[in-house]
Scaffold this active site. Structure first.
Site, PDB file in Angstrom:
ATOM      1  N   LYS A  13       0.843  -1.209   0.000  1.00 19.55           N
ATOM      2  CA  LYS A  13       0.000   0.000   0.000  1.00 19.55           C
ATOM      3  C   LYS A  13       0.878   1.259   0.000  1.00 19.55           C
ATOM      4  O   LYS A  13       0.642   2.178  -0.780  1.00 19.55           O
ATOM      5  CB  LYS A  13      -0.925   0.028   1.238  1.00 19.55           C
ATOM      6  CG  LYS A  13      -1.863  -1.179   1.325  1.00 19.55           C
ATOM      7  CD  LYS A  13      -2.774  -1.098   2.533  1.00 19.55           C
ATOM      8  CE  LYS A  13      -2.079  -1.173   3.874  1.00 19.55           C
ATOM      9  NZ  LYS A  13      -1.387  -2.459   4.138  1.00 19.55           N
ATOM     10  N   ARG A  87      -9.666   0.578   8.776  1.00 18.94           N
ATOM     11  CA  ARG A  87      -9.302  -0.819   9.007  1.00 18.94           C
ATOM     12  C   ARG A  87     -10.406  -1.597   9.675  1.00 18.94           C
ATOM     13  O   ARG A  87     -10.233  -2.792   9.943  1.00 18.94           O
ATOM     14  CB  ARG A  87      -8.085  -0.859   9.926  1.00 18.94           C
ATOM     15  CG  ARG A  87      -6.759  -0.963   9.209  1.00 18.94           C
ATOM     16  CD  ARG A  87      -5.697  -0.785  10.256  1.00 18.94           C
ATOM     17  NE  ARG A  87      -4.544  -1.590  10.020  1.00 18.94           N
ATOM     18  CZ  ARG A  87      -3.444  -1.144   9.437  1.00 18.94           C
ATOM     19  NH1 ARG A  87      -3.381   0.063   8.975  1.00 18.94           N
ATOM     20  NH2 ARG A  87      -2.422  -1.944   9.304  1.00 18.94           N
ATOM     21  N   ARG A 126      11.697  -6.344   4.619  1.00 20.61           N
ATOM     22  CA  ARG A 126      11.542  -4.884   4.532  1.00 20.61           C
ATOM     23  C   ARG A 126      12.532  -4.197   5.481  1.00 20.61           C
ATOM     24  O   ARG A 126      12.708  -4.619   6.616  1.00 20.61           O
ATOM     25  CB  ARG A 126      10.119  -4.466   4.912  1.00 20.61           C
ATOM     26  CG  ARG A 126       9.985  -2.948   4.979  1.00 20.61           C
ATOM     27  CD  ARG A 126       8.566  -2.451   5.011  1.00 20.61           C
ATOM     28  NE  ARG A 126       7.820  -2.928   6.151  1.00 20.61           N
ATOM     29  CZ  ARG A 126       6.538  -2.662   6.356  1.00 20.61           C
ATOM     30  NH1 ARG A 126       5.867  -1.953   5.457  1.00 20.61           N
ATOM     31  NH2 ARG A 126       5.913  -3.131   7.408  1.00 20.61           N
ATOM     32  N   ARG A 159      11.328  -2.825  11.144  1.00 18.62           N
ATOM     33  CA  ARG A 159      10.268  -2.331  12.034  1.00 18.62           C
ATOM     34  C   ARG A 159      10.000  -3.344  13.144  1.00 18.62           C
ATOM     35  O   ARG A 159      10.060  -4.557  12.911  1.00 18.62           O
ATOM     36  CB  ARG A 159       8.987  -2.125  11.217  1.00 18.62           C
ATOM     37  CG  ARG A 159       8.716  -0.677  10.899  1.00 18.62           C
ATOM     38  CD  ARG A 159       7.621  -0.462   9.928  1.00 18.62           C
ATOM     39  NE  ARG A 159       6.333  -1.067  10.256  1.00 18.62           N
ATOM     40  CZ  ARG A 159       5.239  -0.908   9.534  1.00 18.62           C
ATOM     41  NH1 ARG A 159       5.272  -0.147   8.452  1.00 18.62           N
ATOM     42  NH2 ARG A 159       4.117  -1.487   9.865  1.00 18.62           N
ATOM     43  N   ARG A 170      -0.811  -9.809  12.806  1.00 17.27           N
ATOM     44  CA  ARG A 170      -1.391  -8.714  12.008  1.00 17.27           C
ATOM     45  C   ARG A 170      -2.260  -9.286  10.889  1.00 17.27           C
ATOM     46  O   ARG A 170      -3.319  -8.735  10.567  1.00 17.27           O
ATOM     47  CB  ARG A 170      -0.275  -7.858  11.403  1.00 17.27           C
ATOM     48  CG  ARG A 170       0.407  -6.971  12.439  1.00 17.27           C
ATOM     49  CD  ARG A 170       1.784  -6.512  11.997  1.00 17.27           C
ATOM     50  NE  ARG A 170       1.777  -5.611  10.868  1.00 17.27           N
ATOM     51  CZ  ARG A 170       2.862  -5.340  10.129  1.00 17.27           C
ATOM     52  NH1 ARG A 170       4.024  -5.910  10.418  1.00 17.27           N
ATOM     53  NH2 ARG A 170       2.772  -4.520   9.111  1.00 17.27           N
TER      54      ARG A 170
END
Ligand code: AP5
Length: 212
Positions: A13, A87, A126, A159, A170
């Site tokens: 996103k 969300r 990431r 992260r 998640r």
């Protein structure tokens, strides 16, 4: 124009929002980025959000809607790409009411769709720059020098919520609490689904088709 980018964690996103910003001359509004900035600055919001974020749970709806309400006052009728918001159905209803009061509406919702395992692979690789926020991927979009930002030479970080156990939590929360939004926006006739697998540029082309 108000656009929503919907999809599971790590689907891309944020990556696609950057392209759409240029294409649509729009502002990106990422609740995740706003919350991470609040955590870094040690504000009351950051302190209350941190535990939820570290566990991969959603921050309560009233907190998020308050945050969005403030930003929307500042942004007025500018073109906005919502990234990671709404969300929950309750957040989507809250956004509808907020926009209605401003005589505005959500124009289009682009849902990026991928399998969970693609997400786990992407998020584990990431890395982001704590100084400028640029996002890399060690497998798919690596920096030139090992884990160093190309733009400012800062050491890249993983992260806190990109540990595999948190990623899986998640994803579970996404399926339970966020996926119902797909039906919510389908009923409103503004949902476009785009496959989120494939290379970044291939996904960008598919997303662009939704705006011709
Ligand atoms: P948030 O920051 O919104 O995280 P997220 O939705 O989990 O999304 P991500 O930022 O992890 O992924 P992305 O889809 O943007 O993917 P990206 O482009 O980076 O939220 C974090 C937390 O804050 C939440 O868990 C929650 O606690 C809280 N929160 C935030 N908003 C909230 C809300 N509205 N309500 C309640 N709580 C909220 O890409 C991922 C990686 O893949 C990158 O490395 C990228 O380079 C790479 N990549 C991208 N596209 C491709 C591709 N096509 N091929 C290969 N690699 C790719």
């Amino acid at each position: 124009m108000k656009i929503i980018l919907l999809g599971p964690p790590g689907v891309g996103k944020g990556t696609q929002a950057k392209f759409l910003m240029d294409r649509l001359s729009a502002v990106q509004l990422s609740t995740g980025d706003l919350l991470r900035a609040a955590v870094r600055e040690g504000t009351e919001l950051g302190k209350s959000a941190k535990g939820y974020m570290d566990r991969g749970e959603l921050v309560p709806d009233d907190v998020i809607l308050g945050l969005i309400g403030e930003r929307m006052q500042e942004l007025g009728d500018k073109a906005v790409i919502f990234d990671g918001f709404p969300r929950t159905v309750s957040q989507a209803e809250g956004l509808d009411s907020l926009l209605e009061r401003l005589n505005l509406q959500v124009d289009k919702v682009v849902e990026l769709v991928v399998d969970d395992e693609v997400v786990v692979e992407r998020l584990g690789a990431r890395r982001s720059c704590p100084a400028c926020g640029r996002v890399y991927n060690l497998m798919f979009a690596p920096p030139e020098r090992d884990e160093i930002c190309d733009d400012d030479g800062t050491k890249l970080i993983l992260r806190d919520d990109d540990q595999e156990s948190v990623i899986r939590n998640r994803l579970q929360i996404y399926h339970k609490q966020t996926e119902p939004l797909s039906e919510y926006y389908q009923k409103a006739g503004i949902l476009v689904q785009v496959p989120g697998d494939g290379k970044v540029d291939e996904v960008r082309e598919k997303v662009a088709v939704a705006f011709v």
